[in-house]
Design a protein around this motif. Structure first.
Motif, PDB file in Angstrom:
ATOM      1  N   TYR A  36      -8.066  -3.284  -3.006  1.00  0.00           N
ATOM      2  CA  TYR A  36      -7.068  -3.807  -3.941  1.00  0.00           C
ATOM      3  C   TYR A  36      -7.578  -3.753  -5.375  1.00  0.00           C
ATOM      4  CZ  TYR A  36      -3.120  -5.602  -1.280  1.00  0.00           C
ATOM      5  OH  TYR A  36      -1.967  -5.689  -0.564  1.00  0.00           O
ATOM      6  N   GLY A  51       2.224   1.663  -3.443  1.00  0.00           N
ATOM      7  CA  GLY A  51       1.216   2.191  -4.363  1.00  0.00           C
ATOM      8  C   GLY A  51       0.902   3.651  -4.118  1.00  0.00           C
ATOM      9  N   PHE A  76      -0.125  -5.163  -6.699  1.00  0.00           N
ATOM     10  CA  PHE A  76      -1.391  -5.373  -5.992  1.00  0.00           C
ATOM     11  C   PHE A  76      -2.015  -6.720  -6.375  1.00  0.00           C
ATOM     12  CE2 PHE A  76      -0.869  -0.967  -5.053  1.00  0.00           C
ATOM     13  CZ  PHE A  76      -1.574  -0.768  -3.879  1.00  0.00           C
ATOM     14  N   VAL A 117       0.835  -1.205   0.000  1.00  0.00           N
ATOM     15  CA  VAL A 117       0.000   0.000   0.000  1.00  0.00           C
ATOM     16  C   VAL A 117       0.870   1.255   0.000  1.00  0.00           C
ATOM     17  CG1 VAL A 117      -1.699   1.322   1.312  1.00  0.00           C
ATOM     18  CG2 VAL A 117      -1.961  -1.152   1.092  1.00  0.00           C
ATOM     19  N   PHE A 138      -2.422  -9.836  -3.617  1.00  0.00           N
ATOM     20  CA  PHE A 138      -3.842  -9.969  -3.260  1.00  0.00           C
ATOM     21  C   PHE A 138      -4.142 -11.244  -2.458  1.00  0.00           C
ATOM     22  CE2 PHE A 138      -8.227 -11.271  -4.206  1.00  0.00           C
ATOM     23  CZ  PHE A 138      -8.924 -10.143  -3.792  1.00  0.00           C
TER      24      PHE A 138
END
Length: 525
Positions: A343, A284, A497, A281, A501
């Motif tokens: 996600y 990202g 991601f 995270v 996942f």
């Protein structure tokens, strides 16, 4: 004593403002480095220390916040950190040379490192157990808005004012936060009479942490700019990090009975997996904050202010989404389900951004950025809660500090990977494009002739017009290669991601009961 009514919301405003202020300063200067370099007579390579020094100080202090709060008392440490951050902000704005600015940025990072975990504890402490999902949502809002608002605010200041105002704006916020903290934040019972002589200081652990994490952060921040291992500094600091980090882990687990960071908590499955997910995270979040402005400004040609304004719709959507996420958690909706939606949303954002081109309009950015805001709102709160939900109360302070550190490290990895990947892919795509521009090839010659005639029509002589046409074609090829490399990097971010996942399903789904929620509230005390 729990705050209620007006006092509670004063604490909320103070804590969220401090967290946002700290996170804004991780990215606000990025858009102003050219102006700072020009004003202070420094090179772009040297002025990047303004970013690096803050990040190094930040990531060293964050994992130590639990110990520092215990040693000095939460309220004392929190207020002292705000004061240091505010004074350092003034020093940054007042600096007349680069290395003075770098020094005050480091101090600013030391002060700012305390504000994340401590603010989070204040937020939880202000709410009763039944409403702490709301506290998580409000704090998560600050985590996302800080890095997002940084480039926006920085771009507006650079376009309209002197760069020093990027630092001066912290001063009134800091002064107000100190006053409100003195009046409205209560000391806990264990803060009133602290016996510091009874609290051992893990000096070796602190030294190894500072060397290991500091060296790693420097390598990630400066690696691409310094050509990685072609730089002796990068090589030596990589060796230092490779030695100090394992030594720190061994020392904290085996060498001391009073570790500055209790790494034994990483045996907890939720914290271990959650930390990995938080790294993704952070990657990202910081990658998107870096890539979007670059694409909008260098490829599409938007100004810094226009680039910032396009973030507003996504920000407006993000605010209610945090509240919705908090309510869903409070009603018992599975955190894994909510985070899974986040996600999907963030991967969708990356896919949509990877489909843009240099003819993109401002409207083409709005939908992906809104989806990004929704995704980050759905991700942060559930992951923070689930990462620490199965820890014992005594382990929670360290757990929260580790989660915050991992987010920052994820961001550093994101910036390093993005810079390196963009550079490599740009070279590859430029080579591919140039290979299609063969001498005598009809389309290439038509383009050269058209540009030559356009320059001649503007009064350029024929010989210079031909030279200018080839230079223009070279710029077009370089810009096209850069654009494609940005699109590749958005795809890479989306891939992170997608690959991570399945880890969501390894988290134990546990709703925090009143006792656990209270422990989280006390975790930053």
């Amino acid at each position: 004593m729990k705050q209620s009514g007006f006092g509670r919301w004063i604490v909320v405003i103070t804590a969220v403002s401090a967290a946002i202020m700290e996170l804004i300063d991780t990215s606000i200067v990025n858009v102003g480095l050219n102006d700072i370099a020009g004003n202070l007579g420094a090179t772009i390579e040297d002025v990047s220390w303004v970013v690096t020094s803050y990040a190094i100080a930040n990531v060293i202090v964050i994992p130590m916040t639990s110990f520092l709060q215990r040693y000095f008392g939460r309220k004392n440490y929190y207020i002292a950190s705000i004061i240091l951050f505010t004074l350092a902000s003034y020093g940054c704005g007042f600096a007349s040379d680069l290395w003075t600015l770098v020094f005050f940025r480091f101090l600013q990072g030391v002060g700012g490192g305390a504000l994340l975990s401590t603010s989070q504890g204040l937020m939880y402490d202000a709410f009763p157990p039944s409403q702490r999902a709301v506290a998580s949502a409000l704090f998560g809002m600050g985590i996302v808005l800080g890095p997002t608002l940084g480039p926006t605010l920085g771009g507006y200041i650079i376009d309209n004012y002197h760069w020093s105002w990027m630092f001066y704006i912290n001063i009134p916020i800091g002064i107000i936060a100190v006053i409100l903290s003195l009046v409205y934040i209560d000391k806990k019972e264990d803060e009133i009479n602290i016996d510091r002589k009874a609290i051992p200081i893990d000096q070796i652990g602190i030294l190894l942490l500072a060397v290991g994490i500091g060296a790693l952060q420097y390598v990630l921040e400066r690696g691409e700019a310094d050509d990685w291992f072609d730089s002796s500094a990068i090589l030596y600091l990589t060796i230092a990090a490779a030695f100090a980090i394992p030594a720190f882990i061994w020392w904290e687990l085996r060498g001391t009975k009073a570790p500055v960071v209790d790494l034994r908590v990483m045996k907890n499955r939720n914290l271990f997996i959650g930390s990995i997910l938080v790294v993704v995270v952070g990657y990202g979040l910081f990658t998107s904050v870096l890539l979007y402005p670059l694409f909008a400004q260098r490829i599409v040609g938007l100004t810094a202010t226009q680039t910032g304004k396009l973030l507003i719709p996504g920000g407006l959507i993000t605010l209610p989404m945090f509240a919705i996420t908090g309510r869903m958690l409070a009603k018992g909706v599975s955190p894994r389900l909510i985070a899974g939606g986040g996600y999907v949303a963030f991967a969708t954002f990356c896919f949509l951004m990877s489909m843009l081109n240099m003819n993109a309009t401002t409207g083409d950015f709005i939908t992906p950025l809104i989806i990004r805001g929704i995704g980050l709102a759905l991700l942060n709160v559930p992951l923070i809660n689930q990462s620490v939900s199965t820890l014992e109360p005594r382990q929670l302070p360290t757990g929260i500090a580790i989660v915050n550190m991992m987010r920052q490290i994820g961001g550093a990895f994101g910036v390093a990977i993005t810079n390196t990947y963009v550079t490599q892919r740009t070279a590859v795509h430029r080579g591919d494009l140039v290979s299609h521009l063969q001498p005598g090839e009809m389309l290439s010659m038509e383009r050269i002739n058209a540009m030559t005639q356009a320059l001649v029509a503007k009064g350029v002589n024929a010989i210079d017009a031909v030279s200018g046409a080839y230079k223009n074609l070279d710029l077009i090829v370089s810009r096209q290669a850069l654009m494609i490399s940005y699109l590749d990097t958005f795809r890479l971010a989306g891939l992170f991601f997608v690959v991570s996942f399945p880890l969501l399903f390894l988290l134990k789904s546990k709703k925090m009961d009143a006792a656990a929620a209270k422990a989280v509230a006390d975790s930053a005390h």
